[in-house]
Design a protein around this motif. Structure first.
Motif, PDB file in Angstrom:
ATOM      1  N   UNK A  68       0.825  -1.211   0.000  1.00  0.00           N
ATOM      2  CA  UNK A  68       0.000   0.000   0.000  1.00  0.00           C
ATOM      3  C   UNK A  68       0.859   1.260   0.000  1.00  0.00           C
ATOM      4  N   UNK A  69       1.884   1.280   0.841  1.00  0.00           N
ATOM      5  CA  UNK A  69       2.746   2.474   0.892  1.00  0.00           C
ATOM      6  C   UNK A  69       3.446   2.684  -0.444  1.00  0.00           C
ATOM      7  N   UNK A  70       3.860   1.594  -1.105  1.00  0.00           N
ATOM      8  CA  UNK A  70       4.512   1.707  -2.409  1.00  0.00           C
ATOM      9  C   UNK A  70       3.585   2.287  -3.463  1.00  0.00           C
ATOM     10  N   UNK A  71       2.303   1.874  -3.443  1.00  0.00           N
ATOM     11  CA  UNK A  71       1.333   2.397  -4.413  1.00  0.00           C
ATOM     12  C   UNK A  71       1.060   3.882  -4.168  1.00  0.00           C
ATOM     13  N   UNK A  72       0.960   4.260  -2.906  1.00  0.00           N
ATOM     14  CA  UNK A  72       0.734   5.679  -2.583  1.00  0.00           C
ATOM     15  C   UNK A  72       1.914   6.524  -3.048  1.00  0.00           C
ATOM     16  N   UNK A  73       3.129   6.014  -2.801  1.00  0.00           N
ATOM     17  CA  UNK A  73       4.330   6.751  -3.221  1.00  0.00           C
ATOM     18  C   UNK A  73       4.396   6.892  -4.737  1.00  0.00           C
ATOM     19  N   UNK A  74       3.964   5.843  -5.442  1.00  0.00           N
ATOM     20  CA  UNK A  74       4.016   5.888  -6.901  1.00  0.00           C
ATOM     21  C   UNK A  74       3.167   6.998  -7.495  1.00  0.00           C
ATOM     22  N   UNK A 110      14.224   1.412  -3.073  1.00  0.00           N
ATOM     23  CA  UNK A 110      14.511   1.254  -1.655  1.00  0.00           C
ATOM     24  C   UNK A 110      13.420   1.809  -0.761  1.00  0.00           C
ATOM     25  N   UNK A 111      12.702   2.839  -1.258  1.00  0.00           N
ATOM     26  CA  UNK A 111      11.621   3.429  -0.471  1.00  0.00           C
ATOM     27  C   UNK A 111      10.328   2.630  -0.628  1.00  0.00           C
ATOM     28  N   UNK A 220      14.202  19.204  -1.339  1.00  0.00           N
ATOM     29  CA  UNK A 220      12.848  18.763  -1.687  1.00  0.00           C
ATOM     30  C   UNK A 220      12.694  17.251  -1.592  1.00  0.00           C
ATOM     31  N   UNK A 221      13.810  16.516  -1.777  1.00  0.00           N
ATOM     32  CA  UNK A 221      13.756  15.053  -1.735  1.00  0.00           C
ATOM     33  C   UNK A 221      13.972  14.491  -0.334  1.00  0.00           C
ATOM     34  N   UNK A 222      14.473  15.308   0.583  1.00  0.00           N
ATOM     35  CA  UNK A 222      14.796  14.813   1.930  1.00  0.00           C
ATOM     36  C   UNK A 222      13.591  14.204   2.648  1.00  0.00           C
ATOM     37  N   UNK A 223      12.396  14.831   2.616  1.00  0.00           N
ATOM     38  CA  UNK A 223      11.249  14.185   3.288  1.00  0.00           C
ATOM     39  C   UNK A 223      10.978  12.770   2.781  1.00  0.00           C
ATOM     40  N   UNK A 224      11.157  12.545   1.479  1.00  0.00           N
ATOM     41  CA  UNK A 224      10.945  11.196   0.928  1.00  0.00           C
ATOM     42  C   UNK A 224      12.022  10.235   1.409  1.00  0.00           C
ATOM     43  N   UNK A 225      13.269  10.716   1.404  1.00  0.00           N
ATOM     44  CA  UNK A 225      14.382   9.860   1.819  1.00  0.00           C
ATOM     45  C   UNK A 225      14.327   9.543   3.312  1.00  0.00           C
ATOM     46  N   UNK A 249       5.138   3.249   7.429  1.00  0.00           N
ATOM     47  CA  UNK A 249       5.396   3.601   6.027  1.00  0.00           C
ATOM     48  C   UNK A 249       4.126   4.087   5.334  1.00  0.00           C
ATOM     49  N   UNK A 250       2.982   3.428   5.606  1.00  0.00           N
ATOM     50  CA  UNK A 250       1.709   3.854   5.010  1.00  0.00           C
ATOM     51  C   UNK A 250       1.334   5.253   5.492  1.00  0.00           C
ATOM     52  N   UNK A 251       1.392   5.460   6.806  1.00  0.00           N
ATOM     53  CA  UNK A 251       1.014   6.754   7.374  1.00  0.00           C
ATOM     54  C   UNK A 251       1.918   7.871   6.858  1.00  0.00           C
ATOM     55  N   UNK A 252       3.229   7.592   6.794  1.00  0.00           N
ATOM     56  CA  UNK A 252       4.175   8.618   6.358  1.00  0.00           C
ATOM     57  C   UNK A 252       4.009   8.918   4.864  1.00  0.00           C
ATOM     58  N   UNK A 253       3.808   7.877   4.047  1.00  0.00           N
ATOM     59  CA  UNK A 253       3.615   8.104   2.614  1.00  0.00           C
ATOM     60  C   UNK A 253       2.310   8.851   2.351  1.00  0.00           C
ATOM     61  N   UNK A 254       1.276   8.597   3.149  1.00  0.00           N
ATOM     62  CA  UNK A 254       0.027   9.352   3.027  1.00  0.00           C
ATOM     63  C   UNK A 254       0.244  10.819   3.403  1.00  0.00           C
TER      64      UNK A 254
END
Length: 433
Positions: A68-74, A110-111, A220-225, A249-254
């Protein structure tokens, strides 16, 4: 035992040849093997019990959360920010866009923990961009396909969780940490090939960006990393388990995708959830049917027989590991990673342990090996996605992919014969017994 093994193997491969889905092929082959020894009712009852028991694991709950977290990130703009960060850092080097492609796939894989997601998210931007700047489209697709597989080795990786279950309880934390050095070595090896290929074909480089722009893109990329640090740091520090890390991971990606980047709307979540349920159901059914097959393999003493046979051929650990690698490379070209790990871990892990190879070392070697199969014909899922994104064919992509294959195989040999590459970090952190 010989007859049972023959029934299992023949039934399984005949069903595969008839295009029966692999999870059904595994389950039917297992049932057919049991029917050789016992009556229908106890046989089918045992298969059902073993399938249900194979899913009765708290650690498996991590998989739907990471999916789920991977799909949200995508869909959340994370891929674009990682690409811009990589572009600012290494775009000016020889073969800059190819290097950016590799680094972006490595970071996103990796994320998200998904090679297919990395191929789709990064490839949909980088392949057209590379072609526009003068790179060959087939080379761009080949780079994307091979680089995306690093997400299977660098945590959080669903396949490492599955290996931990199949191996009988290897530490997920230790596996996660063990995957970093091998994964980064694969990325570096691919980058080296890209530099040589770019110089040979005179591919252009990107201009050096002003320092202020570089800092802005990286920031700008630091929050994702930070997701990697939060998830892996929390697991290693004992703050939460791998399953609880999936929830984080789900909560953070959301939070990133909906609140911070505002690229996913709340109304899109039901569709994302439905897609994650579909993916999870496929994976879980594979795990269930493979658990039943693993039980019948153990019941018929097949792994021990294979161990004895291989040790009878040679007691040289290097030769045995080489044979295992050759078998797995062939398997990876014809079978997806999840069933391959579930089926062959109970078979080859006892062989590896009998020659002094740790389950951590073997797990990383196995996953790295099978990752090559993800971008290999005839059934490599990542290869097909990359070809689809690039609007090209497998026949055209193979030639530029050959040197990239050799780079991955070279790293596989290093990881196989130098255990410290996969064991040093978990040992240093006290994660290996």
């Amino acid at each position: 035992m010989e007859v049972s093994a023959l029934i299992l193997v023949v039934t399984f491969f005949v069903l595969l040849a008839l295009n029966v889905p692999i999870s059904f092929s595994i389950g039917i082959a297992t049932l057919a093997t049991m029917l050789y020894s016992i009556d229908f009712v106890p046989a089918i009852t045992t298969v059902a019990q073993r399938m249900a028991g194979g899913l009765n694991s708290f650690a498996l709950l991590a998989i739907p959360f990471f999916v789920l977290s991977g799909l949200i990130m995508g869909q959340g703009g994370i891929a674009r920010r990682l690409i811009e960060c990589a572009m600012a850092l290494i775009g000016m080097l020889p073969g800059g866009l190819a290097l950016v492609n590799v680094l972006s796939c490595t970071l996103f894989g990796g994320i998200s923990g998904s090679a297919v997601a990395a191929t789709s998210a990064i490839g949909s931007f980088m392949i057209p961009e590379m072609e526009k700047k003068g790179y060959e489209r087939n080379f761009a697709a080949a780079v994307t396909a091979t680089a995306a597989t690093t997400g299977m080795i660098i945590p959080p990786s669903n396949i490492l969780i599955i290996y931990a279950i199949a191996s009988g309880g290897v530490s997920i934390s230790a596996l996660f940490i063990a995957g970093y050095l091998p994964g980064l070595l694969v990325a570096l090896a691919l980058m080296l090939v890209c530099v040589v290929y770019a110089k040979k074909h005179n591919f252009p480089t990107e201009p050096v960006l002003p320092l202020k722009t570089v800092v802005t893109k990286v920031a700008a990329a630091i929050p994702s990393l930070l997701l990697i640090i939060i998830v892996i740091g929390g697991i290693v520090a004992g703050v939460f388990t791998a399953t609880e890390a999936g929830v984080i991971a789900v909560l953070y990606s959301m939070f990133l995708s909906i609140v911070l980047y505002k690229e996913v709307r709340v109304r899109q979540l039901p569709d994302i959830l439905l897609k994650s349920v579909g993916i999870t159901a496929i994976v879980m059914f594979l795990i269930a049917s493979s658990s039943a097959m693993s039980w019948i393999l153990s019941y018929e003493n097949i792994p021990q027989a294979i161990t004895d046979t291989m040790l009878a051929l040679s007691e040289n650990p290097l030769l045995i590991l080489l044979i295992i690698n050759l078998i797995l490379i062939v398997v990876g070209a014809f079978m997806d990673m999840t069933p391959a790990v579930l089926i062959f871990t109970p078979i080859f892990l006892p062989v590896a342990e009998s020659i002094g190879v740790s389950p951590i070392h073997f797990g990383i070697m196995m996953v790295l090996n099978l990752s090559i199969g993800l971008c290999s014909p005839p059934v490599g899922s990542v290869l097909f996605v990359s070809c689809s994104v690039a609007k090209t064919s497998i026949e055209k992509i193979i030639k530029p992919m050959i040197p990239l294959y050799f780079a991955m195989i070279a790293v596989l040999m290093l990881v196989t014969f130098i255990p410290a590459i996969s064991e040093w970090l978990p040992q240093a952190m006290g994660l290996m017994k």
